[in-house]
Design an enzyme around this catalytic site. Structure first.
Site, short mmCIF file in Angstrom:
data_model
loop_
_atom_site.label_atom_id
_atom_site.label_comp_id
_atom_site.label_asym_id
_atom_site.label_seq_id
_atom_site.Cartn_x
_atom_site.Cartn_y
_atom_site.Cartn_z
N GLU A 271 -8.82 -16.75 8.34
CA GLU A 271 -8.71 -16.85 10.04
C GLU A 271 -9.26 -18.02 10.13
O GLU A 271 -10.34 -18.41 9.86
CB GLU A 271 -9.27 -15.53 10.48
CG GLU A 271 -8.11 -14.58 10.79
CD GLU A 271 -8.69 -13.37 11.33
OE1 GLU A 271 -8.82 -13.42 12.46
OE2 GLU A 271 -8.44 -12.21 10.62
N ASP B 197 14.59 -26.42 17.85
CA ASP B 197 14.39 -25.35 16.79
C ASP B 197 15.45 -25.61 15.61
O ASP B 197 16.64 -25.63 16.03
CB ASP B 197 14.56 -23.80 17.35
CG ASP B 197 14.72 -22.84 16.35
OD1 ASP B 197 14.67 -23.43 14.96
OD2 ASP B 197 14.54 -21.69 16.69
N THR C 180 12.02 -22.71 10.35
CA THR C 180 11.59 -22.08 9.37
C THR C 180 11.44 -22.98 8.00
O THR C 180 12.06 -23.88 8.04
CB THR C 180 12.59 -20.90 9.06
OG1 THR C 180 14.00 -21.49 8.84
CG2 THR C 180 12.55 -19.89 10.12
N LYS D 208 15.35 -21.99 4.75
CA LYS D 208 16.87 -22.09 4.87
C LYS D 208 17.37 -23.37 3.89
O LYS D 208 17.15 -23.27 2.97
CB LYS D 208 17.35 -21.93 6.40
CG LYS D 208 17.01 -20.97 6.86
CD LYS D 208 17.45 -20.87 8.54
CE LYS D 208 17.16 -19.45 9.05
NZ LYS D 208 16.24 -19.48 10.04
N ARG E 204 9.77 -17.96 2.59
CA ARG E 204 10.19 -17.49 3.68
C ARG E 204 8.82 -17.86 4.62
O ARG E 204 7.70 -17.30 4.58
CB ARG E 204 10.40 -15.89 3.75
CG ARG E 204 10.77 -15.21 5.06
CD ARG E 204 11.60 -14.05 4.61
NE ARG E 204 12.60 -14.29 3.83
CZ ARG E 204 14.05 -14.66 4.41
NH1 ARG E 204 14.07 -14.61 5.41
NH2 ARG E 204 15.05 -14.71 3.54
N1 DSN Z 1 18.50 -14.77 11.00
C1 DSN Z 1 18.67 -16.23 10.82
C2 DSN Z 1 20.12 -16.70 10.79
O1 DSN Z 1 20.79 -16.17 9.91
O2 DSN Z 1 20.63 -17.58 11.42
C3 DSN Z 1 18.24 -16.64 12.14
O3 DSN Z 1 16.95 -16.09 12.47
#
Ligand code: DSN
Length: 420
Positions: free
Chosen positions: A57, A201, A227, A230, A236
């Site tokens: 932390e 975002d 994120t 992707k 993740r």
């Molecule tokens: N669940 C993601 C997506 O599939 O776009 C977004 O958080």
């Protein structure tokens, strides 16, 4: 050390079997959910390492626990590499998920009840952009913009008019299901006109942004969240980037504002992913994602499908199945039987509920990681067409499932499960 090793098989044969089964699924089917990808072996190894064992932390050199020397080194590396990769003034690498990153961003700059303008989930926005059922819609006064009925694209004049009426403290842009380029400069102009802050975002398009395949919001926006799993193809998890002036507010909002113990195995894996993303091969990979999506879209159009906005500029497309008499849910289920995994998705102005939907949202990041190119996209587009044009024909689905497996054999994901 292998991921599925003898000890896991012995300790927990049930979970071991589940992982092996999922490995088979990921190997033998076409993953076309545009928010999914295959993380590298290096990322997987780091995620599955002993770095999960400890609390850390706080931040490097300011931890609340002793024994964090190696954790400081890992987090500093992630920060330095992230700053270099995204050319940002400040980065926080601790958010557990995209939702945690957006929560922290709101926590940093908003008070409960503040007005925010974000993209409607039904039009392509994310849950955390103000959906009433989500914390964002519950604790802040969110207003939504959508896309134009005329061409299903963002209408910046309309968004400007809304912003002038609403006078939000923050404007959120970025989307989960928008197949076109987003004009971040226009959003900045609108935010400046109404005295709002701008948050973007870019979870879906961050890889494209790194490769110059989509305009970069980092120099423009006050806050950028994303994120890391992707198009970025990392573990993740998520990040928040901001201007130096907001750095302290963002860091305090992540910890102790909205999270406690950071997931240090995940943070170290983000460092690995940022290193991988600095390679030339990564840029070429992103370009191929976009080329593949363009060819897939073209094939589907030739096969008589309607794509919202008429096509795509990025890694995904929205297929409107209204004319085919199929719901998105039915289509996704039929395709799964044929070994093609897509997700159902609302299309703009959808008359069906979000669990039924009129559309599907195919994307190319995971197929491109396997090495598939334009020729494979044409074949896959035709398979999608055959399955959806013959929903009552189980034989076609079975035949295509076999062909999908043959194609997948030519494009292995991890050559041997024991080498993970
Ligand atoms: N669940 C993601 C997506 O599939 O776009 C977004 O958080």
């Amino acid at each position: 050390m292998s991921f599925i090793d003898t000890s896991l098989r012995q300790t927990d044969p049930e979970i071991s079997k589940i992982i092996e089964g999922e490995y088979e699924r990921q190997t033998k089917t076409l993953v076309m959910i545009p928010s999914e990808n295959y993380a590298s072996r290096a990322v997987l190894k780091t995620m599955g390492s002993i770095l999960t064992n400890k609390y850390a932390e706080g931040y490097p050199s300011e931890r609340y626990y002793n024994g964090c020397g190696y954790y400081d080194m890992a987090e500093n590396l992630a920060r330095e590499r992230g700053k270099k990769l995204f050319k940002c003034e400040h980065i926080n690498v601790q958010p557990h998920t995209g939702t945690s990153a957006n929560l922290a961003a709101y926590f940093a700059v908003l008070d409960i009840g503040d007005r925010v303008l974000g993209m409607d989930t039904a039009m392509g926005g994310h849950l955390t952009h103000g959906k009433k059922l989500n914390f964002s819609g519950r604790y802040f006064e969110f207003y939504n913009y959508g896309v134009s009925r005329k061409d299903e694209r963002l209408d910046y004049d309309e968004i400007r008019d809304q912003a002038k009426k609403i006078k939000p403290k923050l404007i959120v842009c970025g989307a989960s299901a928008y197949p076109r380029t987003i004009d971040f400069e226009k959003f900045r102009e609108i935010a400046d006109e109404v005295g709002a802050m701008l948050m973007t975002d870019i979870a879906h398009i961050i890889g494209l942004v790194c490769a110059g395949e989509h305009p970069d919001p980092v120099p423009i926006a006050d806050i950028v969240t994303s994120t890391t799993h992707k198009t970025l193809r990392g573990p993740r998890g998520a990040i928040v980037m901001c201007k130096q002036a907001l750095a302290s507010k963002i860091d305090k909002a992540v910890f102790p504002g909205t999270q406690s113990g950071p997931l240090m195995h995940q943070i170290a894996a983000k460092a690995v992913c940022f290193r991988e993303a600095q390679s030339f091969g990564f840029k070429e990979y992103q370009k191929q994602i976009v080329r593949n999506a363009a060819v897939l879209a073209e094939t589907l159009l030739e096969e008589g499908f309607r794509l919202t906005t008429g096509g795509t500029d990025n890694h995904l497309m929205l297929v409107d199945l209204t004319d085919k008499g199929l719901s998105g849910r039915d289509a996704a289920n039929l395709l799964e039987e044929a070994g093609i995994t897509v997700n159902k998705n609302s299309i703009p102005y959808d008359t069906k509920s979000p669990i039924v939907t009129s559309g599907i949202r195919p994307g190319t990041p995971a197929l491109t990681t396997r090495g598939m190119k334009e020729d494979e996209m044409k074949i896959i587009g035709k398979w999608i067409s055959q399955v959806l044009n013959s929903p009552r024909n189980e034989d076609i689905r079975l035949k295509i499932r076999g062909e999908v497996e043959e194609l997948c054999e030519q494009f292995p994901i991890y050559v041997d499960i024991n080498q993970w």
